[in-house]
Scaffold this active site. Structure first.
Site, PDB file in Angstrom:
ATOM      1  N   LYS A  22       0.836  -1.204   0.000  1.00  0.00           N
ATOM      2  CA  LYS A  22       0.000   0.000   0.000  1.00  0.00           C
ATOM      3  C   LYS A  22       0.876   1.262   0.000  1.00  0.00           C
ATOM      4  O   LYS A  22       0.630   2.184  -0.772  1.00  0.00           O
ATOM      5  CB  LYS A  22      -0.881  -0.012   1.255  1.00  0.00           C
ATOM      6  CG  LYS A  22      -1.545   1.312   1.562  1.00  0.00           C
ATOM      7  CD  LYS A  22      -2.389   1.258   2.817  1.00  0.00           C
ATOM      8  CE  LYS A  22      -1.657   1.512   4.103  1.00  0.00           C
ATOM      9  NZ  LYS A  22      -1.356   2.924   4.383  1.00  0.00           N
ATOM     10  N   ASN A  23       1.908   1.264   0.858  1.00  0.00           N
ATOM     11  CA  ASN A  23       2.703   2.483   1.000  1.00  0.00           C
ATOM     12  C   ASN A  23       3.616   2.751  -0.194  1.00  0.00           C
ATOM     13  O   ASN A  23       4.191   3.827  -0.316  1.00  0.00           O
ATOM     14  CB  ASN A  23       3.531   2.443   2.289  1.00  0.00           C
ATOM     15  CG  ASN A  23       2.653   2.653   3.517  1.00  0.00           C
ATOM     16  OD1 ASN A  23       1.465   2.943   3.395  1.00  0.00           O
ATOM     17  ND2 ASN A  23       3.245   2.507   4.689  1.00  0.00           N
ATOM     18  N   CYS A 125      -4.027  12.723  13.502  1.00  0.00           N
ATOM     19  CA  CYS A 125      -4.615  11.401  13.321  1.00  0.00           C
ATOM     20  C   CYS A 125      -4.371  10.634  14.590  1.00  0.00           C
ATOM     21  O   CYS A 125      -3.690  11.116  15.493  1.00  0.00           O
ATOM     22  CB  CYS A 125      -4.032  10.694  12.105  1.00  0.00           C
ATOM     23  SG  CYS A 125      -2.369  10.158  12.367  1.00  0.00           S
ATOM     24  N   ARG A 130       1.450  14.446  13.334  1.00  0.00           N
ATOM     25  CA  ARG A 130       1.934  14.204  11.961  1.00  0.00           C
ATOM     26  C   ARG A 130       1.833  15.429  11.044  1.00  0.00           C
ATOM     27  O   ARG A 130       1.063  15.428  10.081  1.00  0.00           O
ATOM     28  CB  ARG A 130       1.184  13.019  11.335  1.00  0.00           C
ATOM     29  CG  ARG A 130       1.456  11.737  12.058  1.00  0.00           C
ATOM     30  CD  ARG A 130       0.702  10.589  11.462  1.00  0.00           C
ATOM     31  NE  ARG A 130       1.356  10.007  10.307  1.00  0.00           N
ATOM     32  CZ  ARG A 130       0.900   8.931   9.672  1.00  0.00           C
ATOM     33  NH1 ARG A 130      -0.198   8.352  10.068  1.00  0.00           N
ATOM     34  NH2 ARG A 130       1.535   8.457   8.632  1.00  0.00           N
ATOM     35  N   ASP A 315       5.525   0.543  11.729  1.00  0.00           N
ATOM     36  CA  ASP A 315       4.306  -0.138  11.291  1.00  0.00           C
ATOM     37  C   ASP A 315       4.247  -1.611  11.717  1.00  0.00           C
ATOM     38  O   ASP A 315       3.245  -2.280  11.474  1.00  0.00           O
ATOM     39  CB  ASP A 315       4.156  -0.040   9.758  1.00  0.00           C
ATOM     40  CG  ASP A 315       3.773   1.367   9.312  1.00  0.00           C
ATOM     41  OD1 ASP A 315       3.437   2.204  10.171  1.00  0.00           O
ATOM     42  OD2 ASP A 315       3.792   1.624   8.090  1.00  0.00           O
ATOM     43  N   ARG A 407      -8.244  -0.559   5.192  1.00  0.00           N
ATOM     44  CA  ARG A 407      -7.349   0.409   4.554  1.00  0.00           C
ATOM     45  C   ARG A 407      -6.025  -0.246   4.194  1.00  0.00           C
ATOM     46  O   ARG A 407      -5.317   0.254   3.307  1.00  0.00           O
ATOM     47  CB  ARG A 407      -7.095   1.590   5.486  1.00  0.00           C
ATOM     48  CG  ARG A 407      -8.336   2.408   5.783  1.00  0.00           C
ATOM     49  CD  ARG A 407      -7.978   3.656   6.554  1.00  0.00           C
ATOM     50  NE  ARG A 407      -6.697   4.153   6.072  1.00  0.00           N
ATOM     51  CZ  ARG A 407      -5.731   4.606   6.858  1.00  0.00           C
ATOM     52  NH1 ARG A 407      -5.894   4.678   8.142  1.00  0.00           N
ATOM     53  NH2 ARG A 407      -4.601   5.016   6.340  1.00  0.00           N
TER      54      ARG A 407
HETATM   55  C1  UD1 Z   1       4.814   6.837   6.178  1.00  0.00           C
HETATM   56  C2  UD1 Z   1       3.935   5.613   6.051  1.00  0.00           C
HETATM   57  C3  UD1 Z   1       3.499   5.119   7.440  1.00  0.00           C
HETATM   58  C4  UD1 Z   1       4.723   4.898   8.315  1.00  0.00           C
HETATM   59  C5  UD1 Z   1       5.614   6.137   8.339  1.00  0.00           C
HETATM   60  C6  UD1 Z   1       6.920   5.926   9.090  1.00  0.00           C
HETATM   61  C7  UD1 Z   1       2.855   5.918   3.913  1.00  0.00           C
HETATM   62  C8  UD1 Z   1       1.608   6.209   3.160  1.00  0.00           C
HETATM   63  N1  UD1 Z   1       2.771   5.946   5.248  1.00  0.00           N
HETATM   64  O1  UD1 Z   1       4.035   7.866   6.764  1.00  0.00           O
HETATM   65  O2  UD1 Z   1       2.763   3.906   7.289  1.00  0.00           O
HETATM   66  O3  UD1 Z   1       4.299   4.614   9.646  1.00  0.00           O
HETATM   67  O4  UD1 Z   1       5.954   6.535   6.984  1.00  0.00           O
HETATM   68  O5  UD1 Z   1       7.622   4.877   8.540  1.00  0.00           O
HETATM   69  O6  UD1 Z   1       3.890   5.630   3.353  1.00  0.00           O
HETATM   70  N2  UD1 Z   1       7.105  14.661  10.386  1.00  0.00           N
HETATM   71  C9  UD1 Z   1       7.167  15.997  10.688  1.00  0.00           C
HETATM   72  N3  UD1 Z   1       6.985  16.902   9.672  1.00  0.00           N
HETATM   73  C10 UD1 Z   1       6.758  16.506   8.386  1.00  0.00           C
HETATM   74  C11 UD1 Z   1       6.687  15.143   8.081  1.00  0.00           C
HETATM   75  C12 UD1 Z   1       6.883  14.224   9.102  1.00  0.00           C
HETATM   76  O7  UD1 Z   1       7.362  16.374  11.844  1.00  0.00           O
HETATM   77  O8  UD1 Z   1       6.594  17.382   7.518  1.00  0.00           O
HETATM   78  C13 UD1 Z   1       7.283  13.643  11.457  1.00  0.00           C
HETATM   79  C14 UD1 Z   1       6.037  12.810  11.681  1.00  0.00           C
HETATM   80  O9  UD1 Z   1       5.125  13.434  12.566  1.00  0.00           O
HETATM   81  C15 UD1 Z   1       6.623  11.547  12.276  1.00  0.00           C
HETATM   82  C16 UD1 Z   1       7.958  11.403  11.536  1.00  0.00           C
HETATM   83  O10 UD1 Z   1       8.244  12.704  11.020  1.00  0.00           O
HETATM   84  O11 UD1 Z   1       6.872  11.712  13.659  1.00  0.00           O
HETATM   85  C17 UD1 Z   1       7.970  10.412  10.397  1.00  0.00           C
HETATM   86  O12 UD1 Z   1       6.873  10.678   9.537  1.00  0.00           O
HETATM   87  P1  UD1 Z   1       6.888  10.312   7.982  1.00  0.00           P
HETATM   88  O13 UD1 Z   1       8.079   9.448   7.701  1.00  0.00           O
HETATM   89  O14 UD1 Z   1       6.727  11.551   7.194  1.00  0.00           O
HETATM   90  O15 UD1 Z   1       5.577   9.414   7.845  1.00  0.00           O
HETATM   91  P2  UD1 Z   1       4.515   9.383   6.674  1.00  0.00           P
HETATM   92  O16 UD1 Z   1       5.177   9.637   5.373  1.00  0.00           O
HETATM   93  O17 UD1 Z   1       3.344  10.234   7.063  1.00  0.00           O
END
Ligand code: UD1
Length: 428
Positions: A22-23, A125, A130, A315, A407
């Site tokens: 999915k990711n 969420c 996030r 995850d 999902r």
């Molecule tokens: C993706 C995955 C999710 C997985 C996560 C971490 C998808 C669709 N989802 O989520 O299943 O759990 O990676 O491996 O691929 N952060 C910030 N600012 C930002 C972006 C991120 O502070 O602009 C923080 C987030 O709150 C979190 C950390 O960085 O604490 C990692 O988040 P991120 O790697 O961006 O996760 P996703 O891409 O949302």
């Protein structure tokens, strides 16, 4: 809302086929916005998040045709042909973004190709706040003008984006993916440092290269992209889902069963398998996947800490915690990626687990067995950890609010019951 009933205690035996990740599929679908050619994606899983992304892309003017499906005995995967001929609409509305945070992945490609994008800000969420601040700061470094108004990200780059050196202050999977897509059509060179190395990021990069992008350093934490004027369509097959694989590996281990997991790639799960092996799980690579069994006595507790890839994936944290809940001895599980990702703990405790949370760590003291109970699913991976607990527990477990599962897990009840699980879904 549907509920899942499980009568626990049956060791699982048989074969489960793993679908596309999915990711990986979500950013790959968003990449279709970068070209007027047709991007043909195969091995797409049949999941609610994939339909949500298809709906969003449809609203942006992407023409999508589909064939293959995932019904019947074997997994066939799906093929989507996505054609973003003309991007007339550049708004990703609140109603779709609130259903799925990954909708923000359309921001980079829209901005790069159309010079503008309006994307609803994803809210908080269940697993934490996030934010998307790192995506926005990095796009600004490529020359985008960004404003936040009325709950929307308004981004503009009328004259196109320009390559830049971006150093991510923390590893972000979605941020890396958004920037990677945007940089492909920016003028000149972009260097992304401290980039996410998750296999799903590499999968996106390989697909972009097939579309004509110039990317060096795939799979490392430094991605160098030479912008090109245009990308073309391509045919690409989505990488197998490592989280689905790890989840079924734990289903075999926690029930004392033996499963063949077809289509799985062990190389994507080294950190998880290290923990499972030290807990006493047998893992063997086969010609077309893996064989997972627990034959040599009780499970033993093991410690682990979530980290960006190649570290232990957040995850998989809830699922491994469930396994440790019935292992001998104590395990310490530390979550470093999301601040609120222990919501499965009170539910597991209602089933008899002995878990104490101290800040970002949980001490799990293994118990002899769990007992069936009514529990509530809170997010995707927490939901599946309760399914695993139910499979191992004595008596009946009823899991409420299972829509989260749909999902991320394709035909979960079907796959498990084919291996002997006593599991059924009841519509409310
Ligand atoms: C993706 C995955 C999710 C997985 C996560 C971490 C998808 C669709 N989802 O989520 O299943 O759990 O990676 O491996 O691929 N952060 C910030 N600012 C930002 C972006 C991120 O502070 O602009 C923080 C987030 O709150 C979190 C950390 O960085 O604490 C990692 O988040 P991120 O790697 O961006 O996760 P996703 O891409 O949302």
């Amino acid at each position: 809302m549907d509920r899942i009933h499980i009568q626990g205690g049956t060791p699982l035996k048989g074969t489960i086929t793993i679908g596309g990740a999915k990711n990986a599929a979500l950013p790959l679908m968003a990449a279709s916005l970068l070209t007027e050619g047709t991007l043909s994606l195969s091995n797409l899983p049949h999941l609610v998040d994939i339909s949500t992304m298809a709906k969003l892309l449809g609203e942006l003017g992407v023409d999508i045709s589909m064939d293959g499906d995932a019904t019947g005995g074997g997994h066939v995967g799906r093929v989507f042909r996505l054609t973003a001929g003309d991007l007339s609409e550049t708004t990703a509305p609140y109603d779709l973004v609130r259903k799925m945070r990954a909708s923000v992945l359309v921001l980079g490609p829209l901005l790069a190709r159309a010079g503008r994008a309006r994307v609803s800000l994803p809210g908080g969420c269940a697993i934490g706040t996030r934010p998307v601040d790192l995506h926005l700061k990095a796009l600004e470094q490529l020359g985008a003008e960004i404003e936040l108004t009325e709950g929307y990200i308004e981004a503009r780059a009328e004259k196109g984006l320009t390559g830049a050196r971006v150093v991510f202050p923390m590893v972000t999977v979605g941020g890396t993916e958004n920037l990677l897509m945007a940089a492909c059509l920016a003028k000149g060179e972009t260097v992304l440092s401290n980039a996410a190395r998750e296999p799903e990021v590499a999968d996106l990069a390989h697909c972009l290269v097939a579309m004509g992008a110039k990317i060096d350093g795939i799979g490392t934490d430094t991605l160098t992209i030479q912008g090109v004027d245009a990308l073309s369509g391509a045919d690409y097959s989505v990488v197998p889902d490592r989280i689905e694989t790890g989840t079924y590996a734990i289903a075999a281990a926690i029930t004392g069963g033996a499963l063949t997991i077809k289509g799985a790639r062990a190389d994507l799960l080294e950190s998880v398998f290290k923990v499972l092996v030290s807990a006493g799980v047998d893992i063997t690579e086969t010609q077309d996947g893996l064989h997972i069994a627990r034959t040599n006595g009780p499970l033993k507790g093991a410690d682990m800490m979530t980290e960006p890839y190649p570290g232990f994936p957040t995850d998989m944290q809830a699922q491994v915690m469930t396994l440790m809940a019935v292992a001998q001895g104590a395990s310490m599980i530390t979550e470093t990626i999301f601040e609120n990702r222990f919501m499965h703990v009170p539910e597991l405790c209602r089933m008899g687990a002995d878990i104490n949370v101290h800040g970002s760590s949980a001490i799990v003291r293994g118990v002899e067995s769990l007992s069936g109970a009514q529990v509530m699913a809170t997010d995707l991976r927490a939901s599946v950890s309760l399914i695993l607990a139910g499979l191992a527990a004595e008596g009946e477990t009823v899991i409420n609010r299972v829509y989260h599962l749909d999902r991320g897990y394709e035909r979960l009840e079907e796959k498990l019951s084919a291996c002997g699980a006593n599991i059924r879904r009841m519509a409310e």
